[in-house]
Design an enzyme around this catalytic site. Structure first.
Site, PDB file in Angstrom:
ATOM      1  N   CYS A  45       0.824  -1.193   0.000  1.00  9.93           N
ATOM      2  CA  CYS A  45       0.000   0.000   0.000  1.00  9.93           C
ATOM      3  C   CYS A  45       0.861   1.246   0.000  1.00  9.93           C
ATOM      4  O   CYS A  45       2.074   1.188   0.014  1.00  9.93           O
ATOM      5  CB  CYS A  45      -0.913   0.004   1.230  1.00  9.93           C
ATOM      6  SG  CYS A  45      -1.779  -1.558   1.490  1.00  9.93           S
ATOM      7  N   ARG A  85      -4.872   1.288  -0.423  1.00  7.59           N
ATOM      8  CA  ARG A  85      -4.639  -0.138  -0.213  1.00  7.59           C
ATOM      9  C   ARG A  85      -4.586  -0.926  -1.515  1.00  7.59           C
ATOM     10  O   ARG A  85      -5.435  -0.754  -2.391  1.00  7.59           O
ATOM     11  CB  ARG A  85      -5.751  -0.720   0.673  1.00  7.59           C
ATOM     12  CG  ARG A  85      -5.528  -2.197   1.017  1.00  7.59           C
ATOM     13  CD  ARG A  85      -6.719  -2.792   1.724  1.00  7.59           C
ATOM     14  NE  ARG A  85      -6.485  -4.197   2.078  1.00  7.59           N
ATOM     15  CZ  ARG A  85      -7.443  -5.075   2.338  1.00  7.59           C
ATOM     16  NH1 ARG A  85      -8.718  -4.685   2.299  1.00  7.59           N
ATOM     17  NH2 ARG A  85      -7.151  -6.323   2.647  1.00  7.59           N
ATOM     18  N   LEU A  86      -3.556  -1.771  -1.619  1.00  7.51           N
ATOM     19  CA  LEU A  86      -3.509  -2.819  -2.623  1.00  7.51           C
ATOM     20  C   LEU A  86      -3.793  -4.111  -1.879  1.00  7.51           C
ATOM     21  O   LEU A  86      -2.948  -4.621  -1.154  1.00  7.51           O
ATOM     22  CB  LEU A  86      -2.134  -2.872  -3.298  1.00  7.51           C
ATOM     23  CG  LEU A  86      -1.952  -3.913  -4.411  1.00  7.51           C
ATOM     24  CD1 LEU A  86      -2.844  -3.582  -5.604  1.00  7.51           C
ATOM     25  CD2 LEU A  86      -0.496  -3.996  -4.845  1.00  7.51           C
ATOM     26  N   SER A  87      -4.987  -4.616  -2.005  1.00  6.35           N
ATOM     27  CA  SER A  87      -5.432  -5.728  -1.161  1.00  6.35           C
ATOM     28  C   SER A  87      -4.843  -7.047  -1.644  1.00  6.35           C
ATOM     29  O   SER A  87      -5.027  -7.438  -2.794  1.00  6.35           O
ATOM     30  CB  SER A  87      -6.958  -5.797  -1.134  1.00  6.35           C
ATOM     31  OG  SER A  87      -7.480  -5.788  -2.449  1.00  6.35           O
ATOM     32  N   ILE A  88      -4.134  -7.729  -0.720  1.00  9.01           N
ATOM     33  CA  ILE A  88      -3.447  -8.979  -1.034  1.00  9.01           C
ATOM     34  C   ILE A  88      -3.891 -10.099  -0.100  1.00  9.01           C
ATOM     35  O   ILE A  88      -4.141 -11.223  -0.527  1.00  9.01           O
ATOM     36  CB  ILE A  88      -1.912  -8.796  -0.927  1.00  9.01           C
ATOM     37  CG1 ILE A  88      -1.420  -7.680  -1.863  1.00  9.01           C
ATOM     38  CG2 ILE A  88      -1.191 -10.109  -1.204  1.00  9.01           C
ATOM     39  CD1 ILE A  88      -1.572  -7.971  -3.321  1.00  9.01           C
ATOM     40  N   GLU A 105       4.219  -6.659   3.792  1.00  7.40           N
ATOM     41  CA  GLU A 105       3.643  -7.951   4.144  1.00  7.40           C
ATOM     42  C   GLU A 105       4.453  -8.561   5.286  1.00  7.40           C
ATOM     43  O   GLU A 105       5.684  -8.475   5.290  1.00  7.40           O
ATOM     44  CB  GLU A 105       3.677  -8.925   2.954  1.00  7.40           C
ATOM     45  CG  GLU A 105       2.977  -8.449   1.701  1.00  7.40           C
ATOM     46  CD  GLU A 105       1.466  -8.430   1.817  1.00  7.40           C
ATOM     47  OE1 GLU A 105       0.938  -8.933   2.837  1.00  7.40           O
ATOM     48  OE2 GLU A 105       0.807  -7.906   0.896  1.00  7.40           O
ATOM     49  N   ASP A 118      -2.547  -9.643   8.330  1.00  9.69           N
ATOM     50  CA  ASP A 118      -1.275  -9.500   9.031  1.00  9.69           C
ATOM     51  C   ASP A 118      -1.148  -8.178   9.771  1.00  9.69           C
ATOM     52  O   ASP A 118      -0.295  -8.033  10.649  1.00  9.69           O
ATOM     53  CB  ASP A 118      -0.100  -9.665   8.061  1.00  9.69           C
ATOM     54  CG  ASP A 118      -0.209  -8.779   6.823  1.00  9.69           C
ATOM     55  OD1 ASP A 118      -1.271  -8.177   6.606  1.00  9.69           O
ATOM     56  OD2 ASP A 118       0.772  -8.723   6.061  1.00  9.69           O
ATOM     57  N   SER A 130      10.950 -12.148  -6.653  1.00  8.13           N
ATOM     58  CA  SER A 130      12.144 -11.756  -7.385  1.00  8.13           C
ATOM     59  C   SER A 130      13.381 -12.106  -6.570  1.00  8.13           C
ATOM     60  O   SER A 130      13.288 -12.438  -5.387  1.00  8.13           O
ATOM     61  CB  SER A 130      12.100 -10.257  -7.701  1.00  8.13           C
ATOM     62  OG  SER A 130      13.105  -9.900  -8.628  1.00  8.13           O
TER      63      SER A 130
END
EC number: 6.3.5.4
Length: 650
Positions: free
Chosen positions: A2, A50-53, A81, A105, A380
């Site tokens: 996020c 927010r980038l919801s994961i 994360e 989390d 990565s």
């Protein structure tokens, strides 16, 4: 994953800044397009994208949490994360009776902070930058992960303390803070030498960065109190004065190789935790190949991504395709041409916040854009070189160890002799570098300018601001270590967090893509830090122990392949029709005459076109600064940002 932003006011007027924070937060909408939000009380206002994961339906932010007797005591904004969050939640339930309302989390972070205080950061296995506001204690706690994977910018003035994931958002708040937007000439010189701005600096004097491995506590009306909680350490071992071992394997070494394979496998397994699809970047090297090969064990439908160029010798696509076939992954390739490369530069520099003169970030931007069409998270291989001894330059102390036995006067004489040897003559570089101490000759993986060239291009050149200004404190921290470990220590604090991780974060988040780096895991580092130097650079190769550990994991065609970095053809493009005119026009129109000697830069460009000297990296460093200056200072360059609702201040 996020973008966070916040303002702690000194006078209880946070409510009047909500609209301002909302607008400033929108500057980083790309970091979290799924769910914007704000929260405030009298002293503090949070902005969030927010980038919801994980726990997509419930783990909204800003997140409120507290013990049963004070259920809303804390407010959290969190970028990153925590990969051991399930284990942490169970431990907190079992040992402290913690209760949770979500499956995410974020609550694990706040509960850990409530029960363990600032020591909680030492329990977190992940990448993070977060802020916790304690509404009872009226204190703000900020923290950043040990290696600097996720960014955190800070600015403090009469109007309070602002903090956020991107500097451009803080630039929107300078008026409210009562600070200026003057440039930092020391940081400009550091950038020109190193090709990136070293932490904690930024090119704006009023805005700094919370360094990797640090946390800070701030109260209304006070300056942040910053403390370091993590310092990478390596054991003290004698360095050989004659020859290094051949790389023969004994029982102890074999046990270490197995431990490396086990801990890396565990790290990848935890980095695969997500409620969305996880893919993987895949180049021609051992690091990304190992990550992808381990990841496909958890997702048989793994998609891998690579990028390259049409010019021969500047693409690892063929090797990556062969690797994908060997491990059974679906593979997608993005080929980048010079025209789209040039067209994307203003947009890329805007996303960067400060210039990074690493051409490899441009193809990274394009492969991230391609990956985002298929997945929301990628793995990565960043960090393997710094942890396991992967850079070829780490072998240099072996070739120069004879000079270490010479008196200082003789070493200096060798340097004077090298000065008289014509350029290109064999032995000149060896004599020159052998005449210098490690502290003098090594300050990371890139140096664009020597002192003479720096003096020629910078109007305000000051020799006391060059590389030793950055590296001297780091060398003091690593005193007593063998030279390979000292070089690793320097790179962990400079190149890794100034170049590698900045481009990884910025180029993926520009495309709303989360990038995870399993090598940069505290448990992996605990194993890597114990390796003796002869298991890093033994047997004529680099990352020897890692290669041995991965024998049964990566395909044979990659296992012992020489490290190439990521080749980008700017040397050819700047000399040819692809980029020369663009570079010349950029120099001509740039309003940086008070900072740079543009006549000297034009001369460098012409020398490069005529083949007199390869000035490509030096030119690229200066061109990226000029583009940055055009965007953030002159406002003469307006990037073509996809979301046209960004503030006009672009």
């Amino acid at each position: 994953m996020c973008g966070l932003l916040g303002l702690l006011t000194p006078d209880g007027t946070a409510g009047t800044a909500v609209d301002l924070l909302s607008t400033a937060s929108h500057c980083m909408r790309h970091r979290g397009p799924d769910e914007p939000g704000t929260w405030h009380d009298d002293d503090l206002v949070f902005g969030f994208n927010r980038l919801s994961i994980i726990d997509i339906e419930h783990s909204h932010q800003p997140l409120r949490w507290g013990p049963p007797e004070q259920p809303d005591r804390y407010a959290l904004v969190f970028n990153g994360e925590i990969y051991n969050y399930l284990e942490l939640r169970e431990q907190l339930r079992r040992d402290d009776g913690a209760q949770f309302a979500t499956e995410g989390d974020g609550e694990a972070i706040v509960a850990a902070f409530h029960h363990w205080g600032p020591a909680a950061v030492g329990h977190l296995r992940g990448m993070f930058a977060f802020a916790i506001w304690d509404t009872v204690d009226r204190s703000l706690f900020l923290a950043r992960d040990p290696f600097g994977i996720k960014p955190m910018f800070l600015a403090t003035g009469p109007g309070g303390t602002a903090f956020g994931s991107e500097k451009k958002s803080l630039l929107e708040l300078t008026g409210r803070l009562g600070v200026g937007d003057d440039l930092d000439p020391r940081a400009i010189e550091h950038y020109t030498v190193l090709q990136y701005v070293p932490e904690p600096e930024t090119l704006h004097a009023a805005i700094r960065r919370l360094e990797s491995g640090c946390h800070a506590t701030v109260r209304p009306g006070e300056e942040p109190r910053i403390e370091r909680y993590f310092t990478p350490t390596f054991p003290v071992r004698p360095f050989p004065t004659t020859r290094i071992r051949s790389g023969a394997t004994d029982d102890a070494s074999q046990a270490r190789y197995e431990e490396i394979a086990d801990v890396l496998s565990d790290s990848v397994a935890k980095h695969m935790r997500a409620d969305v699809t996880v893919g993987s970047f895949l180049s021609g090297g051992i690091d990304s190949t190992a990550i992808a090969a381990l990841a496909i064990r958890h997702n048989p439908d793994l998609i891998t991504f690579t990028t390259g160029f049409e010019r021969q010798g500047y693409s690892e696509v063929d090797v990556a395709v062969e690797s994908a076939e060997a491990i059974g992954a679906k593979h997608i390739v993005k080929v980048v041409g010079p025209d789209e490369f040039i067209a994307a530069i203003p947009e890329i520099v805007w996303y960067l916040d400060d210039p990074v003169a690493d051409p490899a970030l441009v193809p990274l931007y394009f492969v991230a854009k391609e990956a985002r069409k298929h997945v929301k998270v990628v793995l990565s291989g960043e960090g393997a070189d710094e942890l396991f001894g992967g850079y070829t330059i780490y072998k240099e102390p072996l070739s120069l160890r004879g000079f270490d036995r010479l008196p200082t006067a003789l070493r200096r004489l060798a340097g004077r002799v090298s000065d008289r040897i014509p350029e290109g003559v064999r032995g000149k570089s060896l004599l020159h570098r052998g005449s210098l101490t490690l502290e003098e000759r090594y300050y990371g993986n890139a140096r664009s300018f020597d002192d003479a060239r720096l003096r020629a291009v910078l109007r305000d050149y000051r020799p006391e601001w060059t590389h030793t200004d950055v590296t001297a404190p780091l060398y003091a921290m690593s005193d007593g270590l063998d030279p390979v470990a000292r070089m690793q220590h320097i790179d962990l604090f400079t190149w890794l967090r100034g170049d590698i991780l900045v481009k990884a974060d910025k180029m993926t988040m520009a495309n709303s893509l989360e990038l995870r780096v399993p090598f940069l895991d505290p448990e992996v580092f605990k194993v890597a830090e114990t390796l003796p130097f002869d298991e890093k650079i033994a047997h004529g190769t680099t990352k020897y122990a890692l290669r041995q550990a991965l024998e049964k994991i990566v395909p044979p065609h990659v296992l012992h392949r020489r490290k190439l970095g990521f080749p980008v053809p700017i040397r050819h493009w700047l000399a040819g029709t692809e980029m020369f005119d663009w570079a010349h026009e950029t120099i001509e129109h740039s309003q940086t005459d008070h900072i740079l000697n543009k006549n000297a830069i034009v001369e460098m460009l012409n020398e490069h076109r005529e083949g007199i000297t390869d000035n490509s990296r030096r030119l690229w460093t200066l061109l990226m600064f000029m583009v940055w200056h055009g965007i953030f200072v002159e406002k003469s360059i307006v990037p073509d940002i996809r979301d046209q609702t960004y503030p006009v201040r672009l």
